[in-house]
Design a protein around this motif. Structure first.
Motif, PDB file in Angstrom:
ATOM      1  N   ARG A   1      -7.722  70.849  26.900  1.00  0.00           N
ATOM      2  CA  ARG A   1      -8.895  70.622  26.964  1.00  0.00           C
ATOM      3  C   ARG A   1      -9.499  69.996  25.573  1.00  0.00           C
ATOM      4  O   ARG A   1      -9.997  69.088  26.021  1.00  0.00           O
ATOM      5  CB  ARG A   1      -9.192  71.766  27.764  1.00  0.00           C
ATOM      6  CG  ARG A   1      -9.198  72.513  28.996  1.00  0.00           C
ATOM      7  CD  ARG A   1     -10.482  73.327  29.237  1.00  0.00           C
ATOM      8  NE  ARG A   1     -10.112  73.939  30.418  1.00  0.00           N
ATOM      9  CZ  ARG A   1     -10.679  74.967  31.266  1.00  0.00           C
ATOM     10  NH1 ARG A   1     -10.760  76.482  30.621  1.00  0.00           N
ATOM     11  NH2 ARG A   1     -11.029  75.066  32.538  1.00  0.00           N
ATOM     12  N   LYS A   2      -9.188  70.415  25.158  1.00  0.00           N
ATOM     13  CA  LYS A   2      -9.573  70.055  23.247  1.00  0.00           C
ATOM     14  C   LYS A   2      -9.458  68.510  23.262  1.00  0.00           C
ATOM     15  O   LYS A   2      -9.780  67.646  22.691  1.00  0.00           O
ATOM     16  CB  LYS A   2      -9.362  70.151  22.568  1.00  0.00           C
ATOM     17  CG  LYS A   2     -10.075  71.798  21.737  1.00  0.00           C
ATOM     18  CD  LYS A   2      -9.186  72.696  21.046  1.00  0.00           C
ATOM     19  CE  LYS A   2      -9.568  74.359  20.599  1.00  0.00           C
ATOM     20  NZ  LYS A   2      -8.937  74.322  19.295  1.00  0.00           N
TER      21      LYS A   2
ATOM     22  N   LYS B   1     -11.092  66.655  26.018  1.00  0.00           N
ATOM     23  CA  LYS B   1     -12.654  65.598  24.845  1.00  0.00           C
ATOM     24  C   LYS B   1     -12.899  64.983  23.964  1.00  0.00           C
ATOM     25  O   LYS B   1     -13.582  64.178  24.087  1.00  0.00           O
ATOM     26  CB  LYS B   1     -13.204  67.727  24.670  1.00  0.00           C
ATOM     27  CG  LYS B   1     -14.595  67.457  23.968  1.00  0.00           C
ATOM     28  CD  LYS B   1     -14.924  69.287  23.610  1.00  0.00           C
ATOM     29  CE  LYS B   1     -16.573  68.438  23.199  1.00  0.00           C
ATOM     30  NZ  LYS B   1     -17.085  70.126  23.024  1.00  0.00           N
ATOM     31  N   ASN B   2     -11.950  65.094  23.359  1.00  0.00           N
ATOM     32  CA  ASN B   2     -11.873  63.920  22.214  1.00  0.00           C
ATOM     33  C   ASN B   2     -11.204  63.042  22.238  1.00  0.00           C
ATOM     34  O   ASN B   2     -11.000  62.070  21.620  1.00  0.00           O
ATOM     35  CB  ASN B   2     -11.103  64.619  20.931  1.00  0.00           C
ATOM     36  CG  ASN B   2     -12.121  66.183  20.797  1.00  0.00           C
ATOM     37  OD1 ASN B   2     -12.851  65.838  20.522  1.00  0.00           O
ATOM     38  ND2 ASN B   2     -11.690  66.950  19.635  1.00  0.00           N
TER      39      ASN B   2
ATOM     40  N   PRO C   1      -9.633  60.965  25.771  1.00  0.00           N
ATOM     41  CA  PRO C   1      -9.957  61.513  27.206  1.00  0.00           C
ATOM     42  C   PRO C   1      -9.002  60.693  28.494  1.00  0.00           C
ATOM     43  O   PRO C   1      -9.045  60.939  29.336  1.00  0.00           O
ATOM     44  CB  PRO C   1     -11.113  61.169  27.707  1.00  0.00           C
ATOM     45  CG  PRO C   1     -12.024  60.358  26.578  1.00  0.00           C
ATOM     46  CD  PRO C   1     -11.798  60.647  24.920  1.00  0.00           C
TER      47      PRO C   1
ATOM     48  N   TYR D   1      -3.894  65.780  31.265  1.00  0.00           N
ATOM     49  CA  TYR D   1      -4.721  66.027  32.537  1.00  0.00           C
ATOM     50  C   TYR D   1      -4.341  66.382  34.046  1.00  0.00           C
ATOM     51  O   TYR D   1      -3.950  67.699  34.566  1.00  0.00           O
ATOM     52  CB  TYR D   1      -5.635  64.755  33.792  1.00  0.00           C
ATOM     53  CG  TYR D   1      -6.580  63.844  32.577  1.00  0.00           C
ATOM     54  CD1 TYR D   1      -7.771  64.786  33.035  1.00  0.00           C
ATOM     55  CD2 TYR D   1      -5.683  63.179  31.746  1.00  0.00           C
ATOM     56  CE1 TYR D   1      -9.630  64.093  32.538  1.00  0.00           C
ATOM     57  CE2 TYR D   1      -7.234  63.001  31.646  1.00  0.00           C
ATOM     58  CZ  TYR D   1      -8.898  63.111  31.530  1.00  0.00           C
ATOM     59  OH  TYR D   1      -9.860  62.197  30.938  1.00  0.00           O
TER      60      TYR D   1
ATOM     61  N   ARG E   1      -9.924  63.747  38.248  1.00  0.00           N
ATOM     62  CA  ARG E   1     -10.225  63.296  37.195  1.00  0.00           C
ATOM     63  C   ARG E   1      -9.175  62.364  36.571  1.00  0.00           C
ATOM     64  O   ARG E   1      -9.202  60.970  35.841  1.00  0.00           O
ATOM     65  CB  ARG E   1     -10.587  63.869  36.913  1.00  0.00           C
ATOM     66  CG  ARG E   1     -12.458  64.853  36.542  1.00  0.00           C
ATOM     67  CD  ARG E   1     -12.084  65.961  35.382  1.00  0.00           C
ATOM     68  NE  ARG E   1     -11.940  65.403  34.360  1.00  0.00           N
ATOM     69  CZ  ARG E   1     -13.199  65.985  32.905  1.00  0.00           C
ATOM     70  NH1 ARG E   1     -12.751  67.441  32.890  1.00  0.00           N
ATOM     71  NH2 ARG E   1     -12.912  65.483  31.515  1.00  0.00           N
TER      72      ARG E   1
END
Length: 457
Positions: A274-275, A278-279, A281, A287, A309
């Motif tokens: 997830r980190k 976030k930074n 994408p 994913y 996504r």
């Protein structure tokens, strides 16, 4: 001769001429050439230095010092000239100014081995043997380092020529000469990794970390090797150190998250993935992994969302569409699942699993003929799977196409003779055909080929 040149170029050429005469011990010619340079450009630093060299060779030490001093006025950071002045003072046994000049030269250029050696001789003259020894050792160390660097450069040439073993030998010699030469360890590690000598490469990288503890890339490379050889705990430690030193580099985080995923530490892996997105994408594989974690945790809705996504990030990746189809199938949302499988097949038509899963989904909405086509395509791509034949055989049973079903199970048995379920399926078909004796023989694996052929023909 120099009429077409600029004053600077003319003076430079005359200085070169003067130095050539000096080397040939033609001192008068050297002097006149240098004098001409100074006529063109008074106080030209290079000419001042050359004049100092010439006067020194003539034995005119005081005049030589004056010209060297003039060169320094024009170019204050000229370590070589300070060295020359120091040597002239030493010849006249003027030890203090000699030491001052040598120390200034070292301050300007710390790797001048000859200056340390000169300082050592001066200290010997002054009776300070301890300091003389210290300077002498430093001179040897610098020369050793330069020799080691030459070994590395030679190793690089051999590496570029594809002579790996010889390159390795030079890098090792460089390390023996200078155990603190990080470049030698780095190049040696690179070659060892390329040769698959990973344990030796690990030793190199660990030595590099001791020499360069703030270099995050070394820890990252070490982590990759540990991961490759299966030392996952060591790999985790290496990647954590790399992330601590450079938290902005995404691939250390990616490797760490992947290892945690492989070890089954799904929640912590999820945190890192997830980190990561976030930074960064656009790292699409993160994913996929997040979706897989959600599926394992039976959070299918979240998996569907993350796969969609991911498709926005990389719509041309067949794997995303396939994974989305799998998640939708778990929710029994067959029509959107079928659409996802079709999109995966459009992008990568040679994956038998995509066709097989599509066949399953079509079967679940009653489109048996289309399902048969999908299974047949899967078998066309992978004809060595008994499970594909068995699935198609089961579908033929649903359609009461007994001969086709038997042929599929027969193929499955040929691929995997111990596949008992296929025998039982054929026995079931014989029972549907009213041949109970043949069914019993099939269950007991007796006269199977004869009974099958009898039923087909």
């Amino acid at each position: 001769m120099y009429s077409n040149l600029t004053p600077e170029m003319s003076a430079f050429s005359l200085c070169q001429e003067a130095e050539s005469y000096l080397e040939a011990e033609k001192l008068e010619d050297a002097f006149f050439a240098c004098e001409k340079a100074l006529e063109i450009l008074p106080f030209y630093p290079l000419a001042c230095k050359s004049m100092g060299n010439i006067l020194q060779a003539m034995g005119k030490l005081d005049e030589a010092i004056n010209w060297y001093a003039q060169a320094i006025i024009q170019q204050p950071n000229w370590a070589e000239v300070y060295t020359n002045i120091g040597s002239l003072y030493a010849k006249q046994k003027e030890w203090k100014p000699a030491i001052a000049c040598y120390e200034k030269a070292i301050e300007l250029k710390p790797d001048l081995a000859g200056v340390y050696r000169n300082l050592s001789r001066v200290c010997q003259q002054l009776g300070d043997l301890s300091l003389a020894k210290k300077y002498w050792f430093q001179a040897q160390k610098i020369e050793s380092e330069k020799t080691a660097l030459q070994k590395v450069n030679q190793g690089n040439i051999l590496f570029d020529e594809g002579k790996m073993e010889e390159a390795i030998a030079y890098y090792r010699e460089a390390i023996e000469l200078n155990p603190s030469l990080s470049e030698a360890y780095s190049k040696l590690a690179e070659v060892l990794v390329g040769h698959g000598k990973l344990k030796e490469a690990i030793n190199c990288y660990q030595s590099l970390i001791e020499l360069l503890p703030e270099n995050w890339l070394i820890s990252h490379k070490l982590g990759k090797i540990f991961r490759e050889i299966g030392k996952l705990n060591d790999a985790v430690e290496a990647f954590e150190r790399a992330i601590e030193l450079n938290p902005k580099f995404p691939w250390s985080q990616k490797h760490l998250a992947d290892i945690l995923y492989e070890k089954g530490n799904l929640n912590l892996a999820l945190t890192y993935y997830r980190k990561l997105i976030k930074n960064h994408p656009n790292i699409w594989d993160a994913y996929c992994k997040i979706g897989e974690i959600f599926v394992k945790q039976e959070e299918i809705n979240k998996a569907v969302i993350i796969y969609r996504r991911g498709i926005k990030v990389n719509p041309n990746l067949a794997r995303f569409h396939y994974k989305l189809g799998e998640a939708l199938s778990k929710q029994k949302k067959w029509h959107p699942a079928i659409k996802a499988y079709h999109q995966a097949i459009e992008l990568k038509a040679d994956n038998y699993l995509f066709h097989f899963r599509l066949g399953n989904a079509l079967q679940n909405i009653g489109k048996l003929d289309e399902s048969v086509i999908s299974y047949q395509k899967a078998i066309e791509i992978n004809s060595k799977s008994c499970w594909l034949y068995a699935s198609l055989g089961q579908l033929y049973i649903q359609q009461k196409k007994w001969s086709d079903a038997i042929e599929c199970f027969r193929q499955a048995i040929q691929i995997k003779p111990e596949y008992d379920k296929a025998y039982h399926k054929i026995a079931y078909i014989f029972e549907q055909l009213g041949d109970h004796e043949a069914a019993e023989k099939c269950r007991n694996k007796q006269e199977l080929e004869y009974e099958i052929r009898k039923s087909i023909y």
